[in-house]
Design an enzyme around this catalytic site. Structure first.
Site, short mmCIF file in Angstrom:
data_model
loop_
_atom_site.label_atom_id
_atom_site.label_comp_id
_atom_site.label_asym_id
_atom_site.label_seq_id
_atom_site.Cartn_x
_atom_site.Cartn_y
_atom_site.Cartn_z
N TYR A 1 33.10 -7.47 9.83
CA TYR A 1 33.48 -8.62 10.64
C TYR A 1 33.24 -8.36 12.11
CZ TYR A 1 36.56 -11.39 13.58
OH TYR A 1 37.06 -12.16 14.60
N LYS B 1 30.56 -10.11 14.81
CA LYS B 1 30.96 -10.79 16.04
C LYS B 1 30.33 -10.12 17.26
CE LYS B 1 33.31 -13.76 16.83
NZ LYS B 1 32.93 -15.19 17.06
N THR C 1 36.25 -11.96 19.87
CA THR C 1 37.44 -11.18 19.51
C THR C 1 37.47 -9.83 20.22
OG1 THR C 1 38.54 -10.06 17.65
CG2 THR C 1 36.17 -10.35 17.49
N ASP C 2 38.67 -9.26 20.36
CA ASP C 2 38.78 -7.91 20.92
C ASP C 2 38.29 -6.84 19.94
OD1 ASP C 2 40.87 -8.05 19.07
OD2 ASP C 2 42.44 -7.48 20.49
N GLU C 3 38.12 -7.19 18.67
CA GLU C 3 37.74 -6.20 17.68
C GLU C 3 36.33 -5.65 17.90
OE1 GLU C 3 39.06 -6.96 13.60
OE2 GLU C 3 40.13 -8.70 14.38
#
Length: 383
Positions: A177, A181, A151-153
């Site tokens: 989260y 990741k 993810t970009d997060e």
């Protein structure tokens, strides 16, 4: 496979050493299920789908594959090393890892599950895959790939004027989260640089489209709107996300698997930066057109709620690398993708109702828990 119970729609599967196939983890989730459906629309290459079937894993999404000999479902955890050691005996040419806990709000209230699945689970999966890969002959070793979907997060947050996230942006995760990741991404990178495992990593922006679990913004707003409920928006609604239609994401993953350079990361974005408030107003306007209220407008239901802790202000993806090196770019604009999404939710009331009521989880329990055990290592299946 001992202790793995066959799903009613699965068939026994025995793969000769020279037969091409792939394993997908987390394939009953939103992105994974769309990937499987998209893959089998375009290819006859079989897939084994391994999914733990947590609350957001919905096998009904893949009901159209019932009886399809190319599709084989196994209920299982990516942290179950014994299971994966047996599955890898089927000799996949690739493992594509979608499996993850993925909802920021849930990670704030219960981070332990995110650490267990996203960090510990990824570690155990990597170890199983590494052991399998090291036992292959040179040609099979060279052809094998482990593709990790992220993810970009992991990159943190941007101001309104910061450049978009690139593959060289330093990691700065801000939620349990995104931190979990980020940890999984680092493990994948380390297993490549330390052991030589042929890995690929993709970091995507916010996905939307059919079959998305209704805790996420777009389906939540759609379903609340037609039910006459408030449309909750965090804070001032000006948090910005880059929106990526899910089938565009699927096509990007296929392209990375096909031609991506081993050890590299590819950012996948939709080139559609929108504030949450803009997204909600777009959904309301589309519903006004496609399913008008008896009186008033859907936007009248908008309500602002207290912002969540540590809410990242802006995400944006620089996807020039995947376009430059692999020739991929999204096919959908936000306008075309969101219209398809709204129409899909309006046309699929049964799927929506099952998700909202939890009926699909009851169906899983009824269908799988009483199925007989499978006695052969050549028959991956599900419970």
């Amino acid at each position: 496979l001992q202790q793995v119970r066959p799903a009613p729609h699965s068939t026994d599967f025995q793969n000769p050493r020279n037969f091409s196939m792939i394993i997908v983890t987390g394939g009953c989730g939103f992105i994974g299920a769309n990937f499987i459906l998209d893959w089998l629309r375009q290819s006859d290459e079989p897939i084994i789908n391994v999914d733990k079937l947590t609350y957001a894993g919905n096998p009904a999404t893949l009901a159209s594959l019932q009886g399809d000999a190319r599709y084989h479902f196994v209920q299982g955890d990516i942290g179950d090393s014994a299971l994966f050691d047996r599955l890898l005996m089927q000799n996949p040419r690739a493992v594509i890892n979608f499996a993850a806990e993925s909802h920021v709000d849930r990670s704030i209230h219960g981070p332990a599950d995110f650490i267990e699945t996203n960090v510990s689970g990824t570690f155990r999966l990597l170890e199983s895959v590494r052991a399998h890969w090291q036992g292959l002959d040179d040609a099979a070793k060279s052809a094998f790939r482990f593709l990790h979907v992220s993810t970009d997060e992991v990159y943190g947050t941007l101001t309104d004027t910061d450049p978009a996230f690139s593959e060289t942006t330093p990691y700065a995760p801000n939620s349990p989260y995104s931190a979990s990741k980020a940890a999984s991404d680092h493990l994948v990178r380390a297993w490549h640089h330390t052991y030589g495992l042929p890995v690929l990593t993709t970091n995507c922006s916010n996905n939307y489209g059919p079959y998305q679990f209704p805790e996420k913004l777009i389906p939540l707003i759609l379903l609340n709107a037609v039910a006459g409920k408030p449309l909750p928006i965090y804070g001032d609604g000006l948090n910005v996300r880059d929106w990526l239609y899910v089938t565009d994401h699927c096509s990007a993953i296929r392209r990375v698997l096909e031609a991506g350079k081993v050890g590299e990361t590819y950012n996948i974005g939709g080139c559609n930066e929108k504030t949450n408030l803009d997204v909600v107003h777009t959904l309301c306007a589309m519903l006004d057109e496609l399913k008008p209220r008896a009186n008033g407008r859907y936007a009248d239901q908008i309500t602002f709620v207290k912002d969540r802790p540590g809410h990242d202000r802006r995400y944006a993806i620089d996807a020039r690398k995947i376009e430059r090196e692999l020739g991929w770019k999204p096919a959908e604009t936000f306008e075309t993708g969101i219209r398809k999404t709204v129409q899909w939710y309006l046309d699929n009331a049964d799927w929506v109702a099952n998700v909202q009521t939890g009926a699909y989880r009851e169906w899983v329990q009824t269908q799988y828990q009483e199925a007989p055990a499978c006695a052969s290592a050549s028959a991956p299946a599900s419970a």
